[in-house]
Design a protein around this motif. Structure first.
Motif: not given
Length: 82
Positions: A72-82
């Motif tokens: 998947a290719t997404l903007p960093a603003s759409g993910v959360t670091i676990v």
């Protein structure tokens, strides 16, 4: 140092840019992240494969979804670091 003025009667506005700030990468390769799919409500875990920055400053992440053979290719603003 650069200045911008709209009228000579006003004090100059100073624009600040530091190369270290724009070069920071909060999602280096190998970082585990969480994604929530807004269309289905499903959640996924993924691992960052690589990242890049668009000319407008948006950080883009290439992610490998865990448990699936998908990228998947997404903007960093759409993910959360676990």
């Amino acid at each position: 140092m650069s200045y911008a003025t709209s009228d000579s009667s006003y004090s100059p506005i100073q624009f600040f840019s530091h190369p270290a700030i724009s070069a920071m990468n909060n999602f280096p390769a190998g970082t585990r992240v969480f994604i929530l799919a807004s269309n289905s409500g499903d959640y996924h875990y993924a691992v960052v494969q690589s990242s890049s920055v668009l000319p407008d400053g948006t950080q883009i992440l290439v992610l490998r979804l865990e448990g699936k053979d998908k990228i998947a290719t997404l903007p960093a603003s759409g993910v959360t670091i676990v």
